[in-house]
Enzyme design. Sequence first.
Site, short mmCIF file in Angstrom:
data_model
loop_
_atom_site.label_atom_id
_atom_site.label_comp_id
_atom_site.label_asym_id
_atom_site.label_seq_id
_atom_site.Cartn_x
_atom_site.Cartn_y
_atom_site.Cartn_z
N GLU A 175 1.36 -0.96 -0.48
CA GLU A 175 -0.12 0.82 0.36
C GLU A 175 1.22 1.20 -0.10
O GLU A 175 2.19 1.30 0.52
CB GLU A 175 -0.57 -0.47 1.72
CG GLU A 175 -2.12 1.42 1.43
CD GLU A 175 -2.67 1.48 2.99
OE1 GLU A 175 -3.83 1.85 2.90
OE2 GLU A 175 -1.83 0.49 3.69
N LYS A 212 -10.68 2.36 -1.53
CA LYS A 212 -10.87 1.69 0.16
C LYS A 212 -11.88 2.09 0.72
O LYS A 212 -12.41 3.41 0.86
CB LYS A 212 -9.31 2.61 0.69
CG LYS A 212 -9.43 1.52 2.25
CD LYS A 212 -7.47 2.00 2.55
CE LYS A 212 -7.91 1.92 3.95
NZ LYS A 212 -6.33 2.11 4.51
N CYS A 249 -5.54 -2.87 2.28
CA CYS A 249 -6.03 -2.89 4.27
C CYS A 249 -6.34 -3.28 5.18
O CYS A 249 -7.10 -3.73 5.42
CB CYS A 249 -3.74 -1.35 4.00
SG CYS A 249 -3.64 -1.34 5.77
#
Length: 286
Positions: free
Chosen positions: A45, A118, A155
């Site tokens: 990331e 995300k 993540c």
Amino acid sequence: MMTRTITVAAIQSSFGPDMKANLDKVEAFVCDAAKENAQVILPPELFQGIYFPTRQDPKWFETAYGVGEHPCVRALQKLAKSLEVVIPISFFEKEGPRHYNSVAIADTDGEILGVYRKSHIPDGPGYQEKYYFRPGDTGFKAWKTRHGTIGVGICWDQWYPEAARAMMLEGAELLLYPTAIGTEPYDATLDTSGRWQRVMQGHAVANAVPVVAANRIGVEDNDGVSQSYYGHSFVADHAGDLVAQFGSTDEGVLVARFDLDALARYRAEWGFFRDRRTDLYAKGLV
């Protein structure tokens, strides 16, 4: 009939403040993975620089680009085409006045299939992402690449079973999670690497799918705020077993190969998707 297989790779590395140096490092690892016949190669990331959300500073907004303008996206698109590999490219995205933590999916012809933003944005000591990123508006997706259909979360998304299941329901044959995670500033003795791995191994088991996680390593300084990243990148198979993994200091690529047809048969045999009770799930889940 030819068996459908896929060879995947996860990159684990340290990163610094220089974007070009970080890009050069990732490109070298992509080439290393391609030499080992990897077809889908996952960098960590926000590999373009240090993980900047350890503190709030408006200067970092200057490092955001549109998907078609980001130097790292453009460079890795070209590399994906030259090597005929798929690269999910994590980047700090700017769209008008909005900012996202995003991944662009570069297919083997260098074209960007689309962008995932995300969905779950953390906000706590050392991970102050809500200051920088809006919650993603793309929803969870499965990308039909030349080498197979992949789902990509980012993540904090990896802790949510709903995200993994949503990507599977879209047709994913492999789940990938680029990551930047390490120490907790409020408790230097807390090491979450084990539970971090286990939650994704659970996604692998519950969805009968391989999972790939790529993390960074090393200690980074962000204008006086220091944070250490614990690595432990891994590839888990459909049963949740770790078939390849790094420790806390290794740099390089992890490579694993899977038989997609055998995985599809296994998934059907176990009945996880056949026996879902969607009529019972709505209450209490929102």
